[in-house]
Motif scaffolding. Structure first.
Motif, PDB file in Angstrom:
ATOM      1  N   LEU A  19       0.838  -1.212   0.000  1.00  0.00           N
ATOM      2  CA  LEU A  19       0.000   0.000   0.000  1.00  0.00           C
ATOM      3  C   LEU A  19       0.875   1.266   0.000  1.00  0.00           C
ATOM      4  O   LEU A  19       0.602   2.213  -0.732  1.00  0.00           O
ATOM      5  N   ARG A  20       1.931   1.254   0.792  1.00  0.00           N
ATOM      6  CA  ARG A  20       2.816   2.439   0.816  1.00  0.00           C
ATOM      7  C   ARG A  20       3.436   2.658  -0.556  1.00  0.00           C
ATOM      8  O   ARG A  20       3.535   3.783  -1.042  1.00  0.00           O
ATOM      9  N   HIS A  21       3.832   1.542  -1.181  1.00  0.00           N
ATOM     10  CA  HIS A  21       4.448   1.644  -2.506  1.00  0.00           C
ATOM     11  C   HIS A  21       3.440   2.216  -3.524  1.00  0.00           C
ATOM     12  O   HIS A  21       3.768   3.125  -4.296  1.00  0.00           O
ATOM     13  N   GLN A  22       2.212   1.689  -3.491  1.00  0.00           N
ATOM     14  CA  GLN A  22       1.203   2.158  -4.461  1.00  0.00           C
ATOM     15  C   GLN A  22       0.835   3.626  -4.226  1.00  0.00           C
ATOM     16  O   GLN A  22       0.687   4.398  -5.179  1.00  0.00           O
ATOM     17  N   VAL A  23       0.703   3.990  -2.959  1.00  0.00           N
ATOM     18  CA  VAL A  23       0.353   5.395  -2.664  1.00  0.00           C
ATOM     19  C   VAL A  23       1.513   6.313  -3.069  1.00  0.00           C
ATOM     20  O   VAL A  23       1.316   7.352  -3.703  1.00  0.00           O
ATOM     21  N   GLY A  24       2.728   5.880  -2.757  1.00  0.00           N
ATOM     22  CA  GLY A  24       3.903   6.678  -3.129  1.00  0.00           C
ATOM     23  C   GLY A  24       3.994   6.851  -4.637  1.00  0.00           C
ATOM     24  O   GLY A  24       4.296   7.934  -5.140  1.00  0.00           O
ATOM     25  N   ARG A  25       3.685   5.777  -5.364  1.00  0.00           N
ATOM     26  CA  ARG A  25       3.761   5.832  -6.826  1.00  0.00           C
ATOM     27  C   ARG A  25       2.685   6.787  -7.384  1.00  0.00           C
ATOM     28  O   ARG A  25       2.965   7.596  -8.268  1.00  0.00           O
ATOM     29  N   ALA A  26       1.484   6.685  -6.844  1.00  0.00           N
ATOM     30  CA  ALA A  26       0.403   7.570  -7.310  1.00  0.00           C
ATOM     31  C   ALA A  26       0.755   9.033  -7.026  1.00  0.00           C
ATOM     32  O   ALA A  26       0.566   9.910  -7.880  1.00  0.00           O
ATOM     33  N   ILE A  27       1.308   9.285  -5.831  1.00  0.00           N
ATOM     34  CA  ILE A  27       1.692  10.667  -5.478  1.00  0.00           C
ATOM     35  C   ILE A  27       2.735  11.175  -6.465  1.00  0.00           C
ATOM     36  O   ILE A  27       2.653  12.302  -6.959  1.00  0.00           O
ATOM     37  N   GLY A  28       3.704  10.315  -6.785  1.00  0.00           N
ATOM     38  CA  GLY A  28       4.767  10.716  -7.714  1.00  0.00           C
ATOM     39  C   GLY A  28       4.241  10.890  -9.134  1.00  0.00           C
ATOM     40  O   GLY A  28       4.517  11.901  -9.788  1.00  0.00           O
ATOM     41  N   ASP A  29       3.454   9.918  -9.616  1.00  0.00           N
ATOM     42  CA  ASP A  29       2.959   9.964 -10.999  1.00  0.00           C
ATOM     43  C   ASP A  29       2.150  11.231 -11.273  1.00  0.00           C
ATOM     44  O   ASP A  29       2.181  11.777 -12.372  1.00  0.00           O
ATOM     45  N   PHE A  30       1.367  11.646 -10.285  1.00  0.00           N
ATOM     46  CA  PHE A  30       0.460  12.778 -10.522  1.00  0.00           C
ATOM     47  C   PHE A  30       0.873  14.036  -9.752  1.00  0.00           C
ATOM     48  O   PHE A  30       0.081  14.974  -9.650  1.00  0.00           O
ATOM     49  N   ARG A  31       2.103  14.032  -9.239  1.00  0.00           N
ATOM     50  CA  ARG A  31       2.599  15.165  -8.429  1.00  0.00           C
ATOM     51  C   ARG A  31       1.513  15.660  -7.466  1.00  0.00           C
ATOM     52  O   ARG A  31       1.131  16.826  -7.452  1.00  0.00           O
ATOM     53  N   MET A  32       1.024  14.709  -6.679  1.00  0.00           N
ATOM     54  CA  MET A  32      -0.103  15.038  -5.793  1.00  0.00           C
ATOM     55  C   MET A  32       0.311  15.931  -4.634  1.00  0.00           C
ATOM     56  O   MET A  32      -0.439  16.806  -4.210  1.00  0.00           O
ATOM     57  N   ILE A  33       1.505  15.646  -4.062  1.00  0.00           N
ATOM     58  CA  ILE A  33       1.943  16.408  -2.891  1.00  0.00           C
ATOM     59  C   ILE A  33       3.329  16.980  -3.171  1.00  0.00           C
ATOM     60  O   ILE A  33       4.212  16.262  -3.634  1.00  0.00           O
ATOM     61  N   GLU A  34       3.475  18.272  -2.885  1.00  0.00           N
ATOM     62  CA  GLU A  34       4.775  18.922  -3.116  1.00  0.00           C
ATOM     63  C   GLU A  34       5.245  19.602  -1.828  1.00  0.00           C
ATOM     64  O   GLU A  34       4.469  19.727  -0.870  1.00  0.00           O
ATOM     65  N   ALA A  35       6.504  20.020  -1.851  1.00  0.00           N
ATOM     66  CA  ALA A  35       7.089  20.650  -0.659  1.00  0.00           C
ATOM     67  C   ALA A  35       6.224  21.822  -0.209  1.00  0.00           C
ATOM     68  O   ALA A  35       5.793  22.634  -1.025  1.00  0.00           O
ATOM     69  N   GLY A  36       5.964  21.880   1.083  1.00  0.00           N
ATOM     70  CA  GLY A  36       5.211  23.003   1.650  1.00  0.00           C
ATOM     71  C   GLY A  36       3.702  22.840   1.586  1.00  0.00           C
ATOM     72  O   GLY A  36       2.967  23.701   2.078  1.00  0.00           O
ATOM     73  N   ASP A  37       3.238  21.748   1.005  1.00  0.00           N
ATOM     74  CA  ASP A  37       1.777  21.552   0.919  1.00  0.00           C
ATOM     75  C   ASP A  37       1.160  21.394   2.310  1.00  0.00           C
ATOM     76  O   ASP A  37       1.761  20.812   3.217  1.00  0.00           O
ATOM     77  N   LYS A  38      -0.046  21.896   2.417  1.00  0.00           N
ATOM     78  CA  LYS A  38      -0.831  21.740   3.641  1.00  0.00           C
ATOM     79  C   LYS A  38      -2.016  20.863   3.223  1.00  0.00           C
ATOM     80  O   LYS A  38      -2.926  21.346   2.541  1.00  0.00           O
ATOM     81  N   VAL A  39      -1.933  19.581   3.559  1.00  0.00           N
ATOM     82  CA  VAL A  39      -2.917  18.619   3.025  1.00  0.00           C
ATOM     83  C   VAL A  39      -4.026  18.360   4.040  1.00  0.00           C
ATOM     84  O   VAL A  39      -3.756  17.956   5.180  1.00  0.00           O
ATOM     85  N   MET A  40      -5.250  18.566   3.605  1.00  0.00           N
ATOM     86  CA  MET A  40      -6.396  18.243   4.462  1.00  0.00           C
ATOM     87  C   MET A  40      -6.856  16.829   4.099  1.00  0.00           C
ATOM     88  O   MET A  40      -7.257  16.579   2.964  1.00  0.00           O
ATOM     89  N   VAL A  41      -6.762  15.910   5.052  1.00  0.00           N
ATOM     90  CA  VAL A  41      -7.178  14.525   4.789  1.00  0.00           C
ATOM     91  C   VAL A  41      -8.608  14.361   5.294  1.00  0.00           C
ATOM     92  O   VAL A  41      -8.876  14.492   6.494  1.00  0.00           O
ATOM     93  N   CYS A  42      -9.520  14.095   4.380  1.00  0.00           N
ATOM     94  CA  CYS A  42     -10.930  13.970   4.767  1.00  0.00           C
ATOM     95  C   CYS A  42     -11.149  12.589   5.377  1.00  0.00           C
ATOM     96  O   CYS A  42     -10.924  11.570   4.719  1.00  0.00           O
ATOM     97  N   LEU A  43     -11.588  12.575   6.609  1.00  0.00           N
ATOM     98  CA  LEU A  43     -11.724  11.323   7.336  1.00  0.00           C
ATOM     99  C   LEU A  43     -13.205  11.068   7.618  1.00  0.00           C
ATOM    100  O   LEU A  43     -13.815  11.762   8.426  1.00  0.00           O
ATOM    101  N   SER A  44     -13.759  10.064   6.947  1.00  0.00           N
ATOM    102  CA  SER A  44     -15.188   9.779   7.149  1.00  0.00           C
ATOM    103  C   SER A  44     -15.380   8.851   8.337  1.00  0.00           C
ATOM    104  O   SER A  44     -16.443   8.780   8.925  1.00  0.00           O
ATOM    105  N   GLY A  45     -14.329   8.088   8.663  1.00  0.00           N
ATOM    106  CA  GLY A  45     -14.459   7.073   9.717  1.00  0.00           C
ATOM    107  C   GLY A  45     -14.629   5.689   9.116  1.00  0.00           C
ATOM    108  O   GLY A  45     -14.817   4.712   9.835  1.00  0.00           O
ATOM    109  N   GLY A  46     -14.542   5.589   7.788  1.00  0.00           N
ATOM    110  CA  GLY A  46     -14.604   4.286   7.113  1.00  0.00           C
ATOM    111  C   GLY A  46     -13.193   3.752   6.873  1.00  0.00           C
ATOM    112  O   GLY A  46     -12.201   4.467   7.073  1.00  0.00           O
TER     113      GLY A  46
END
Ligand code: SF4
Length: 288
Positions: A19-46
């Motif tokens: 899972l870490r590998h897949q998430v890391g790859r997706a983040i890299g492929d789509f430049r999802m997170i960059e230096a200095g980002d303030k990421v809001m993680v939406c947590l539904s509880g699921g």
């Protein structure tokens, strides 16, 4: 997972690594997170959003660039909702979090007829509250917990019921242009997330405390995909991979591919042909 505790721990660790590998790859492929980002993680509880936060925190600890994570949950005032579950869990995780409150439950109950599913309106109201908060707090990215199977289900829902080839992108700009939304679990299979959530013993809170059910359309698609995966393992993954390998020249969308350019006709001849096509009425469909 195996009944042997040592083997089971080994499998769980392997799953976590995947899972870490897949998430890391997706983040890299789509430049999802960059230096200095303030990421809001939406947590539904699921299970999906707990997994998302958990994996992102692990990646954050080793990331070569610094970024912030903030968990945000919306208490929608559903009956039977326990307001202590999430804060209790999040305090142990050492992640900053906010619990917003908005009684979307009463609104949805009032507006949607008794026998209809409420999820469409409910999600729109939830999205509105979360996006508003993101804007007020200056979050640069909004992370959602949709996974590979959600993406493929959406593709078939759009295909079968809306005659469109479109799914759920890993990264997008919201309709009002104010937010960048990311889906870091886009490469992860739901079955992996399910097992991971069990292993990590996340305190899952069911979404449907409100009593609403999935639509018949979504249920049909889910059942179809499950059957395909049972009889042809790997098919869902193939479909997902196809979304990243589109060949416009092999489809029939004239906005995506210039089919006129293949004809070799001069532009005025093409215009004349288009005029002829418009002038000729379509033949009546055969009824037998
Ligand atoms: S199950 Fe209930 S709370 Fe969950 S999205 Fe649907 S309407 Fe909203």
């Amino acid at each position: 997972m195996s009944a042997d505790p040592r083997k089971s721990l080994f499998e769980a660790q392997k799953l976590g690594k995947r899972l870490r590998h897949q998430v890391g790859r997706a983040i890299g492929d789509f430049r999802m997170i960059e230096a200095g980002d303030k990421v809001m993680v939406c947590l539904s509880g699921g299970k999906d959003s707990y997994t998302l936060l958990d994996v992102l925190q692990q990646l954050q600890a080793k990331a070569p660039v610094a970024f912030e994570l903030h968990a945000v949950h919306l208490d929608q005032k559903q009956p039977g909702y326990d307001p202590d579950v999430l804060p209790r869990y999040l305090e142990t995780r050492g992640v900053p979090f906010t619990v917003l409150e908005q009684d979307t439950y009463s609104v949805v109950k009032r507006v949607v007829p008794e026998n209809k599913t409420m999820c469409g309106l409910c999600s729109r109201l939830r999205r509105g509250a979360l996006y508003r908060h993101a804007e007020e707090q200056g979050f640069t990215k909004i992370a959602l917990g949709h996974h590979r199977d959600d993406v493929v289900e959406t593709l078939f829902l759009n295909l079968f019921f809306h005659a469109k080839v479109s799914a759920m992108p890993p990264k997008l700009r919201s309709d009002d242009g104010k937010h960048v939304v990311i889906r870091p679990l886009s490469y992860c299979a739901e079955s992996d997330i399910e097992q991971y959530a069990q292993w990590r013993q996340f305190p899952i809170m069911p979404c449907n405390l409100c009593g609403s059910q999935e639509t018949l359309q979504r249920k049909t698609i889910k059942a179809m995909l499950e059957e395909w995966e049972r009889t042809h393992p790997g098919r869902v993954d193939n479909i997902f991979r196809a979304l990243a390998d589109i060949r416009p020249s092999q489809l029939a969308d004239r906005n995506l591919f210039d089919f006129d350019a293949l004809s070799g006709l001069a532009p005025d001849a093409r215009a004349w042909l288009a005029g002829v096509a418009e002038a000729v009425p379509e033949p009546a469909k055969e009824t037998s």
